[in-house]
Design an enzyme around this catalytic site. Structure first.
Site, short mmCIF file in Angstrom:
data_model
loop_
_atom_site.label_atom_id
_atom_site.label_comp_id
_atom_site.label_asym_id
_atom_site.label_seq_id
_atom_site.Cartn_x
_atom_site.Cartn_y
_atom_site.Cartn_z
N ASP A 124 42.63 -66.43 -56.40
CA ASP A 124 41.82 -65.67 -57.36
C ASP A 124 42.40 -64.31 -57.71
O ASP A 124 42.23 -63.83 -58.83
CB ASP A 124 40.39 -65.53 -56.85
CG ASP A 124 39.59 -66.81 -57.00
OD1 ASP A 124 39.95 -67.61 -57.87
OD2 ASP A 124 38.61 -67.00 -56.27
N SER B 155 33.38 -69.57 -46.61
CA SER B 155 33.60 -68.83 -47.84
C SER B 155 33.17 -69.76 -48.97
O SER B 155 33.70 -70.88 -49.09
CB SER B 155 35.07 -68.44 -47.99
OG SER B 155 35.30 -67.85 -49.25
N ARG C 205 37.18 -67.68 -63.59
CA ARG C 205 37.87 -66.38 -63.52
C ARG C 205 38.23 -65.82 -64.90
O ARG C 205 37.98 -64.64 -65.15
CB ARG C 205 39.11 -66.47 -62.62
CG ARG C 205 38.83 -66.90 -61.18
CD ARG C 205 37.57 -66.27 -60.62
NE ARG C 205 37.36 -66.60 -59.22
CZ ARG C 205 36.19 -66.84 -58.67
NH1 ARG C 205 35.10 -66.81 -59.43
NH2 ARG C 205 36.07 -67.10 -57.39
N ASP D 272 30.37 -57.03 -49.83
CA ASP D 272 31.72 -56.53 -50.04
C ASP D 272 31.86 -55.75 -51.34
O ASP D 272 32.44 -54.66 -51.35
CB ASP D 272 32.73 -57.70 -50.01
CG ASP D 272 32.88 -58.29 -48.62
OD1 ASP D 272 32.52 -57.61 -47.64
OD2 ASP D 272 33.34 -59.45 -48.51
#
Length: 397
Positions: A124, A175, A95, A14
């Site tokens: 996220d 995922s 993050r 991706d």
């Protein structure tokens, strides 16, 4: 001058496709930035070269494992941070680490925009964008999957049409996000919350139901930070890594929960965080020994709010910074040793010792040598219950 976009790059399909996709959609040059927070996988230089081969004008990689452990995981340990009393903020902690590197790269390369690969349904996207604007309010944010409808089918077609050097194999049914502090698994058959997880989804932990010998470990803390395992000095990163291995081998740290996402939906998540759970469990018990009662009570309220802020992407917020000051002060005397038995999926504390201990054997004992003045208890109870006694006389009359 051509616009520049900094892309949070993982090396996968991706984000590799996103390099060319962003260039076509916006006309901008793309700088790829990959950050190692202990997720494992491919060598950083391999990832950097792939980004360039996929069309990035620049590619940077950063080994941020110690930074992640010292500046993000350690505050979570000191805060005993468990979102909804269970989740040790595995993804939420990584993050802001990545965000700092993205903003730094944007400044270095004169970029006006930062891009990430998040969808519009998860937490996220908020964590990335709220963090970016907190550090650099002038930067714009884009998310190709969310903003340009870059579906996986479209990504594969783009990859094949452009002959990008990345495999377009069938996507995993799950995922997965992982780093040194833990691993998160969702989607696939797990979206039916009646379905139980199967052993195949786990990597960091072994089946706790399998019979094996217990493992006893002693963890040493100084002012809330783990500094030794079984008497051997460690960095925070090494403490997490060693306990990932040892606690993981005993099946410690498996969490299956339905959690409240920031975007308003409930989501079924399966986590495994053996090192995080072992360290937080040990730290909590050492606080029980070394932190005064009223401070400990108030800290538990702060811990919940701290965890909510981090989960909600507010790592760089004024409130989060202020709470950090309180938590560090509360950890001033959290030094000593905790002995734990790792076995059967549990990390059980079996011993504590500290030069800063508030536990007084002579006050606690019921045997000879008791120094607690029991005669003071009656007057204490009379005064403690006086207001209730007065109210009861009124209410019962």
């Amino acid at each position: 001058m051509t616009e520049r976009v900094v892309l949070a790059y993982s090396g996968g399909l991706d984000t590799s496709v996103a390099i060319g996709w962003i260039a076509e959609e916006t006309g901008a040059e793309v700088i790829a930035v990959a950050v190692d927070v202990g997720q494992g996988g491919e060598d950083l230089d391999v990832i950097r070269k792939r980004a360039l081969a996929c069309g990035a004008v620049e590619a940077e990689v950063a080994d941020a494992r110690d930074e992640f452990a010292d500046e993000y995981c350690l505050p979570a340990i000191k805060a005993n941070a468990l979102y909804m009393d269970r989740y040790p903020l595995v993804s939420a902690l990584s993050r802001p680490t990545i965000v700092k590197h993205l903003v730094s790269a944007a400044r270095k390369h004169g970029a006006t925009t930062v891009a990430h690969g998040c969808t519009g349904k998860g937490n996220d996207q908020v964590r990335f964008e709220a963090g970016i604007v907190a550090l650099a309010p002038d930067l714009k944010c884009i998310a190709p999957v969310r903003d340009y409808a870059m579906t996986r089918d479209k990504a594969i077609a783009f990859c094949e049409a452009k002959k990008l050097p990345i495999a377009t194999t069938k996507k995993s049914p799950y995922s997965i996000d992982q780093n040194v502090f833990g691993r998160a698994v969702e989607t696939g058959f797990l979206e039916d919350i009646w379905n139980g997880p199967i052993e195949d989804i786990y990597e960091y932990t072994r089946n706790p139901a399998v019979q094996r010998d217990p493992d006893e470990v002693i963890i040493t803390f100084e002012q809330g930070a783990p500094v030794a395992v079984d008497g051997k000095p460690v960095t925070v990163l090494q403490a997490v890594q060693q306990l990932n291995k040892r606690a993981g081998a005993q099946g410690v740290g498996r969490i299956d929960m339905v959690e409240d996402r920031l975007v308003g939906i409930k989501s079924r998540e399966v986590y495994e965080a053996p090192g995080a759970i072992a360290l937080i469990t040990a730290h909590q018990e050492l606080e029980n020994v070394t932190v005064e009662r009223e401070l400990a009570r108030y800290k538990r309220q702060v811990e919940q709010r701290w965890g909510e802020l981090v989960y909600d992407g507010q790592w760089f917020s004024p409130l989060k910074r202020a709470l950090d000051g309180f938590i560090n002060e509360a950890n001033e005397h959290v030094s000593g040793d905790i002995r734990m038995t790792l076995h059967g999926g549990r990390a059980v504390v079996t011993g504590r010792r500290s030069a800063s201990s508030l536990y007084d054997f002579n006050l606690a004992t019921y045997d000879t040598g008791d120094t607690f003045d029991q005669t003071a208890a009656k007057g204490f109870i009379d005064l403690y219950s006086l207001s209730s006694k007065i109210a009861a006389k009124r209410d019962l009359s």
